[in-house]
Write a protein that holds these residues in place. Structure first.
Motif, PDB file in Angstrom:
ATOM      1  N   SER A 114       0.896  -0.941  -0.110  1.00  0.00           N
ATOM      2  CA  SER A 114      -0.301  -0.187  -0.263  1.00  0.00           C
ATOM      3  C   SER A 114       0.860   1.084  -0.050  1.00  0.00           C
ATOM      4  N   LYS A 115       2.005   1.393  -0.811  1.00  0.00           N
ATOM      5  CA  LYS A 115       2.841   2.665  -0.882  1.00  0.00           C
ATOM      6  C   LYS A 115       2.858   3.029  -2.673  1.00  0.00           C
ATOM      7  N   PRO A 116       2.745   4.655  -2.185  1.00  0.00           N
ATOM      8  CA  PRO A 116       2.587   4.916  -3.716  1.00  0.00           C
ATOM      9  C   PRO A 116       3.484   4.036  -4.611  1.00  0.00           C
ATOM     10  N   TRP A 117       2.590   4.453  -5.915  1.00  0.00           N
ATOM     11  CA  TRP A 117       3.685   3.782  -6.929  1.00  0.00           C
ATOM     12  C   TRP A 117       3.504   4.369  -8.688  1.00  0.00           C
ATOM     13  N   GLY A 118       3.186   5.386  -7.988  1.00  0.00           N
ATOM     14  CA  GLY A 118       2.915   6.129  -9.739  1.00  0.00           C
ATOM     15  C   GLY A 118       4.610   6.369 -10.115  1.00  0.00           C
ATOM     16  N   ASP A 119       5.173   6.501  -9.625  1.00  0.00           N
ATOM     17  CA  ASP A 119       6.105   7.241 -10.173  1.00  0.00           C
ATOM     18  C   ASP A 119       7.079   5.745 -10.433  1.00  0.00           C
TER      19      ASP A 119
END
Lengths: 320, 320
Positions: free
Chosen positions: A116-121
């Motif tokens: 559940s960590k940001p992955w947009g990058d």
């Protein structure tokens, strides 16, 4: 007595309330709520009315000789880049990103998602974006010199606006029945004005208290306010409005837009008969669109949530 | 003599060629090319056939009692995150990014766009992504204990796959007529197998040399190859194939997928009659989808680009 009440508005102004209307649509199975705002499902009855409204627009315009197309919800990203869309409406844009990496990056992507960590990058921009207005994909397909009477094209396309809202008529994703006219300036303006009248008559014929008004697009930021003033002063945009969730701020069910040479300059669309492709021969364009979901919602708001209880005249207009 | 020739394939195997087929579709106004691959427009005749195919599927299934919904092309992003889509198909995903900044960042965005410089780092991930398969938005709406006979839902949704290709049947954006069944394992498998037979019969009834086969999804990477083998060994996925651009590699026009408890576990969908919501009562699901554009293209490939020249029996099946 206001226009709404004159035309048989049933529920009284005290029920012009977002939550009451939303919950009524859900309770009657007309829409199916989902976790994100403005992306709900549509039920069978909702869809049957939407198809009937669209078919009515087809009947009204059957002698106009429009060419019919369907474009997918994603379009060439450079269309937005070339038409200054990102100057005017950056807050509404939807661009499509995908994973462009190899195995190792895919492992990291998976780890991030599961943690559940940001992955947009970890993903990158593709060549497509969501279509922000039904007419956008048409212009690059009519590059060149127009036929003698210009072009008239109609489409029903899904469009996207990044404006999540609990208000049912403000959707992230919805269908627009669109007409695009390209040709000489006079012909284009006359056509736009003719359709404004048609739009008002069509909606009043469905028992809706429709009123036309000069309008402006929701341009971004401080400079946008100036653009909006200019657009209103030049009467480039009209809307036909019907109260759906508010009596004071009625909802635009259709809009009628004169672009002058904005799109034609970018996509090199020229009027017929010019000896050269000089800028003096650049065509003008206009478009108009019916927000199909909004028309359907206005009908349920004014005639009640149960289709069988609608006035006979309205049902006969929709299903002749 | 192969199956294709037996069933009246008209143009000879030497014309199974991507470019010939693409150019024929364009020349006859069936599709309208755009700058990016797999996002072309559809013409009026193409759409009329697509609508007729969809209506035929509705007639075939009219006594099944399916609930009908329409979902927009964008769905809740967490559906993909929760169902391991980004493990299996990261390369196909389409996530929606928008501009989330203020005036100063908007100025930079505008400057970058006008200077033709990359601008992807100035926008951010939204709560929605493109729907990768028509059935995805349904599962969160049926959370809970199912009715006695389970659920059957049908939809026509636009789906997105990031696989740009010059090959007309491989689109980034296309429509799928989908059915989803949720219930007890036996009921779900029986239903899936019944539809596989129906799909073959429907396509053969339209004069197409349709053949069923065991299939696998295009899982990403090395681990994906193992997943695909397992899927095939368990016969979880079938497709019905028709040669469209290649005789050796026929095109899947529809697929029939048994998910076991994959989606039901995530969205807590339980079989009817269990005293508790224990995992032993988790429902099973299956889905099947007709790739509507692919069926239409197969028809133009096998019966010719001119609708009026199609066999009378095929036209009568589509427009009874």
């Amino acid at each position: 007595m206001n226009a709404s009440n004159e035309r048989g508005e049933r529920q009284g102004s005290d029920t012009y309330d977002v939550k009451t209307f939303h919950d009524g649509l859900v309770k009657h199975g007309l829409i199916v709520p989902v976790r994100v705002e403005g992306a709900f499902g549509r039920g069978a009855v909702f869809e049957s009315v939407l198809e009937a409204v669209n078919a009515l627009i087809t009947r009204i315009s059957k002698d106009d000789g429009a060419d019919f197309y369907t474009f997918p919800p994603v379009i060439d990203r450079t269309i937005l880049e070339r038409t200054d869309y990102l100057d005017s409406f950056p807050h509404l844009v939807g661009t499509v990103f995908s994973f462009l990496g190899k195995e190792r990056q895919a492992k990291e992507l998976s780890d991030r998602v599961h943690a559940s960590k940001p992955w947009g990058d970890l993903i990158g921009m593709t060549d497509v974006c969501l279509n922000p207005a039904a007419c956008y994909p048409v212009y690059p397909t009519i590059t060149g010199i127009l036929p003698e009477n210009g072009r008239l094209i109609t489409m029903t396309n899904w469009v996207y606006r990044h404006e999540p809202s609990p208000e049912p008529t403000r959707m992230q994703s919805f269908r627009v029945r669109e007409f695009v006219r390209a040709g000489a300036p006079d012909a284009v303006v006359t056509w736009r004005d003719m359709w404004l009248q048609r739009g008002v008559e069509m909606l009043r014929g469905l028992g809706l208290p429709a009123e036309p008004d000069v309008a402006a697009d929701p341009f971004f930021g401080r400079a946008g306010a100036i653009l909006a003033d200019g657009q209103k002063a030049q009467k480039l945009k009209f809307e036909v409005l019907v109260p759906v969730v508010s009596l004071e701020n009625p909802t635009a069910l259709c809009s009628f837009n004169y672009h002058q040479d904005h799109f034609a300059k970018v996509f090199e669309i020229y009027q017929h008969g010019g000896a050269t492709k000089g800028s003096e021969n650049t065509a003008h364009t206009a478009c108009l669109g019916f927000g199909l979901e909004r028309v359907v919602m206005a009908l349920f708001r004014h005639h009640g949530f149960v289709l069988d209880d609608w006035p006979k005249a309205v049902r006969e207009r929709l299903w002749p």
